[in-house]
Scaffold this motif. Structure first.
Motif, short mmCIF file in Angstrom:
data_model
loop_
_atom_site.label_atom_id
_atom_site.label_comp_id
_atom_site.label_asym_id
_atom_site.label_seq_id
_atom_site.Cartn_x
_atom_site.Cartn_y
_atom_site.Cartn_z
N ASP A 275 0.81 -1.23 0.00
CA ASP A 275 0.00 0.00 0.00
C ASP A 275 0.84 1.28 0.00
O ASP A 275 0.30 2.38 -0.13
CB ASP A 275 -0.92 0.04 1.23
N ALA A 276 2.13 1.13 0.22
CA ALA A 276 2.97 2.32 0.33
C ALA A 276 3.33 2.87 -1.05
O ALA A 276 3.47 2.10 -2.00
CB ALA A 276 4.26 1.97 1.09
N PRO A 277 3.49 4.17 -1.19
CA PRO A 277 3.23 5.20 -0.19
C PRO A 277 1.72 5.43 -0.02
O PRO A 277 0.97 5.33 -0.98
CB PRO A 277 3.90 6.45 -0.78
N ASN A 278 1.33 5.73 1.20
CA ASN A 278 -0.09 5.93 1.47
C ASN A 278 -0.56 7.32 1.06
O ASN A 278 -1.75 7.55 0.88
CB ASN A 278 -0.38 5.71 2.96
N GLU A 279 0.38 8.24 0.97
CA GLU A 279 0.05 9.59 0.50
C GLU A 279 1.23 10.13 -0.29
O GLU A 279 2.37 10.09 0.20
CB GLU A 279 -0.26 10.51 1.70
N VAL A 280 0.95 10.59 -1.48
CA VAL A 280 1.98 11.32 -2.24
C VAL A 280 1.56 12.79 -2.18
O VAL A 280 0.60 13.21 -2.82
CB VAL A 280 2.07 10.83 -3.70
N LEU A 281 2.28 13.49 -1.34
CA LEU A 281 1.90 14.87 -1.04
C LEU A 281 2.76 15.80 -1.90
O LEU A 281 3.98 15.83 -1.75
CB LEU A 281 2.18 15.11 0.45
N MET A 282 2.12 16.50 -2.79
CA MET A 282 2.87 17.41 -3.65
C MET A 282 2.80 18.83 -3.10
O MET A 282 1.72 19.35 -2.83
CB MET A 282 2.33 17.39 -5.08
N VAL A 283 3.99 19.42 -2.93
CA VAL A 283 4.06 20.78 -2.40
C VAL A 283 4.17 21.76 -3.57
O VAL A 283 4.98 21.57 -4.47
CB VAL A 283 5.26 20.93 -1.43
N ILE A 284 3.32 22.77 -3.53
CA ILE A 284 3.27 23.79 -4.59
C ILE A 284 3.59 25.13 -3.96
O ILE A 284 3.07 25.45 -2.88
CB ILE A 284 1.82 23.90 -5.14
N ASP A 285 4.41 25.90 -4.63
CA ASP A 285 4.69 27.26 -4.17
C ASP A 285 3.56 28.16 -4.67
O ASP A 285 3.35 28.31 -5.88
CB ASP A 285 6.05 27.68 -4.77
N GLY A 286 2.83 28.74 -3.74
CA GLY A 286 1.66 29.55 -4.09
C GLY A 286 1.99 30.79 -4.89
O GLY A 286 1.10 31.43 -5.46
N THR A 287 3.28 31.15 -4.95
CA THR A 287 3.65 32.34 -5.73
C THR A 287 3.96 31.98 -7.18
O THR A 287 4.28 32.85 -7.98
CB THR A 287 4.88 33.05 -5.12
N THR A 288 3.88 30.68 -7.49
CA THR A 288 4.26 30.24 -8.84
C THR A 288 3.25 30.62 -9.91
O THR A 288 3.59 30.71 -11.08
CB THR A 288 4.38 28.69 -8.88
N GLY A 289 2.02 30.80 -9.52
CA GLY A 289 1.02 31.17 -10.51
C GLY A 289 0.56 29.97 -11.33
O GLY A 289 0.64 28.83 -10.87
N GLN A 290 0.14 30.26 -12.53
CA GLN A 290 -0.48 29.22 -13.36
C GLN A 290 0.46 28.07 -13.69
O GLN A 290 0.02 26.97 -14.01
CB GLN A 290 -1.02 29.85 -14.64
N ASN A 291 1.76 28.30 -13.61
CA ASN A 291 2.71 27.22 -13.88
C ASN A 291 2.50 26.05 -12.92
O ASN A 291 2.84 24.90 -13.22
CB ASN A 291 4.14 27.78 -13.76
N ALA A 292 1.93 26.35 -11.76
CA ALA A 292 1.66 25.29 -10.78
C ALA A 292 0.76 24.22 -11.38
O ALA A 292 0.89 23.04 -11.07
CB ALA A 292 1.00 25.89 -9.54
N VAL A 293 -0.13 24.64 -12.26
CA VAL A 293 -1.07 23.69 -12.86
C VAL A 293 -0.32 22.66 -13.70
O VAL A 293 -0.56 21.45 -13.60
CB VAL A 293 -2.14 24.44 -13.69
N SER A 294 0.64 23.13 -14.51
CA SER A 294 1.38 22.14 -15.32
C SER A 294 2.30 21.29 -14.45
O SER A 294 2.52 20.12 -14.74
CB SER A 294 2.14 22.81 -16.47
N GLN A 295 2.83 21.87 -13.37
CA GLN A 295 3.64 21.06 -12.45
C GLN A 295 2.82 19.90 -11.90
O GLN A 295 3.26 18.75 -11.89
CB GLN A 295 4.11 21.91 -11.26
N VAL A 296 1.63 20.19 -11.42
CA VAL A 296 0.80 19.14 -10.83
C VAL A 296 0.46 18.08 -11.88
O VAL A 296 0.52 16.88 -11.61
CB VAL A 296 -0.48 19.71 -10.19
#
Ligand code: GTP
Length: 364
Positions: A275-296
Motif C-alpha cells: 500500500d505504500a506510499p499511502n500519500e503522495v503529497l505534492m508541495v506547490i509554491d503559491g507564488t508560482t502562478g499558473q505554472n503550478a497547474v502544469s507542475q501538478v
C-alpha cells in the motif's frame, strides 16, 4: 516522559555505498540499522518541548487567516474593488473578472464565475454591491469545498507520506511543520532524508528532526533516494512508528530522469508494503502562478499525486492558484503554508481561506 534512544550508530550496520544502480533488484534487507541516523526513539507521547517552546516568538499566538492572506493580490484586489465600486453595475463585474484572472484563478474559472454572477444581476437577485459581494464569497467557497479533505494518517501503520515537488517550493520546511503537528497529536514520527541531491537538504532535514526530536534516516549526498526511503520504511516498521515522512529532491517536471526516480521510489516501497506510499503529497509554491497547474499535471502522471500543500500564501502570492488547482484537478488540498514558522501550516479550510481573502464584514 519522553523516552529517547541512545544515539544509534551501530558499527555492525552495513554502510551503504552512494547510489545503488538497481535498487529494485538489490533492495536493502537490513534497514533497521540505517547507515546514518539521528535517532531518538519515536514516541506516542507528545514531545517534551511544547509547541510554544519550539515555535519562534511570533508564532506563540498564530495569526489569523485574514492577517496571513490579507496581503495577497486577490485579497487586496477584491478589497479595493468593493471600496471603489459601491454601485452594482457592469464596471464592477468587469473589474472583478480582471482581478480574478490576474490573481491566477485562471481564465475559464474566472469568466465562468463572473458570467454566472452577471446573470444573477440581470435577474435582479442582488439589491446592492454588498449582496453581490456575499454571493461572490459563497461562490468562491463552493469552488474550494470539494478539495477540503483532511489527511487521515491513522488508516495505515506506518503511514508513509512521500513529499514531492519542484525545487524550493517548501518541501523540507513543510515536513518540519507536519512533524510538529503529528507529534503534538501523540504520534510516533520518523523522517527519511530522500533528498540526496543536495548535501544541505539532508542537514536541513536533520535540523528539523532534532528540533522535533524524531529520528531521521539518512545516507550521504548522492546516495540512492529509493534506497534511503526503503531503509527508513524498514526502520519505521520495526520500530512501530505511526508515520514515516519522506523528503525527496526537488525536481523540475521537465526532468524526465528525475521524474522516473519517483516511480522507482514507489515501486521499491511496495516491496515492503503493497500500500505504500499511502500519500503522495505534492508541495506547490503559491507564488508560482499558473505554472503550478502544469507542475501538478506532470507529477500526477509520474507518480499519482494524492494530496497537495500550497505554501507561501502569506507572501507575495496572488492567492488565486488555489482555485485554479481545485478546478483543474479536484485533488485534495491537505494543507496551506501561511508562513515560515513551525506553526504556520494549516489544514486547508475552504471557508477560512475565502474569509482571509474577502472577509464577511464589509471592512473593505
Ligand atoms: N513565507 C513562506 N515561506 C515558506 C513557506 N514554506 C516554506 N517557505 C520558505 O521557502 C524556502 C524554501 O523552503 P524549503 O523547505 O527549503 O524548500 P524545498 O522544497 O525543500 O527546497 P529544495 O530542497 O531545494 O527542493 C525556505 O526559505 C522556507 O522558509 C511558507 O508557507 N511561507
Amino acid at each position: 516522559m519522553l523516552k529517547f534512544w541512545k544515539k544509534k550508530n551501530d558499527p555492525t550496520a552495513p554502510k551503504r555505498e552512494a547510489a545503488q544502480d538497481d535498487v529494485d533488484a538489490n533492495a536493502p534487507q537490513n534497514a533497521d540499522a540505517p547507515a546514518e541516523s539521528v535517532a531518538p526513539e519515536p514516541t506516542r507521547e507528545a514531545p517534551s518541548a511544547a509547541p510554544e517552546e519550539i515555535a519562534a516568538p511570533e508564532e506563540k499566538a498564530p495569526r489569523s487567516w485574514r492577517e496571513r492572506l490579507g496581503g495577497s493580490g486577490i485579497a487586496r484586489g477584491l478589497g479595493g474593488l468593493f471600496k471603489r465600486n459601491p454601485q452594482l453595475d457592469d464596471a464592477l463585474l468587469d473589474e472583478l473578472e480582471t482581478i480574478l484572472i490576474t490573481s491566477d484563478v485562471g481564465v475559464t474559472a474566472s469568466t465562468t464565475l463572473v458570467e454566472s454572477l452577471r446573470q444573477r444581476v440581470r435577474k435582479r437577485e442582488f439589491a446592492d454591491a454588498a449582496a453581490l459581494r456575499n454571493a461572490l464569497r459563497e461562490a468562491l467557497i463552493e469552488q474550494l469545498r470539494p478539495v477540503q479533505q483532511s489527511l487521515d494518517v491513522t488508516t495505515h501503520t506506518p503511514f508513509v507520506m512521500l513529499v514531492v515537488g519542484v525545487n524550493g517550493v517548501g518541501k523540507t520546511t513543510t515536513i518540519g511543520k507536519l512533524t510538529h503537528h503529528h507529534l503534538a497529536a501523540g504520534r510516533k514520527v520518523m523522517l527519511a532524508a530522500g533528498d540526496t541531491f543536495r548535501a544541505a537538504a539532508v542537514e536541513q532535514l536533520k535540523t528539523w528532526g532534532e528540533r522535533n526530536q524524531v529520528p531521521v534516516v539518512a545516507q550521504g549526498q548522492g546516495a540512492d533516494s529509493a534506497s534511503v526511503i526503503f531503509d527508513a520504511l524498514q526502520g519505521a516498521q520495526s520500530r512501530k512508528a505511526d508515520l514515516l515522512i519522506a523528503d525527496t529532491a526537488g525536481r523540475l517536471h521537465t526532468q524526465g530522469g528525475l521524474m522516473d526516480e519517483l516511480g522507482k521510489i514507489a515501486r521499491v516501497l511496495k516491496k515492503l508494503d503493497a500500500d505504500a506510499p499511502n500519500e503522495v503529497l505534492m508541495v506547490i509554491d503559491g507564488t508560482t502562478g499558473q505554472n503550478a497547474v502544469s507542475q501538478v499535471r506532470q507529477f500526477h502522471q509520474a507518480i499519482g499525486v494524492t494530496g497537495l500543500v500550497v505554501t507561501k500564501l502569506d507572501g507575495t502570492a496572488r492567492g488565486g492558484v488555489v482555485f485554479a488547482l481545485a478546478r483543474e484537478f479536484g485533488l485534495p488540498i491537505r494543507y496551506v503554508g501561511l508562513g515560515e514558522g513551525i506553526a504556520d501550516l494549516r489544514p486547508f479550510d475552504a471557508e477560512a481561506y475565502v474569509d482571509g481573502l474577502l472577509p464577511v464584514e464589509t471592512d473593505a
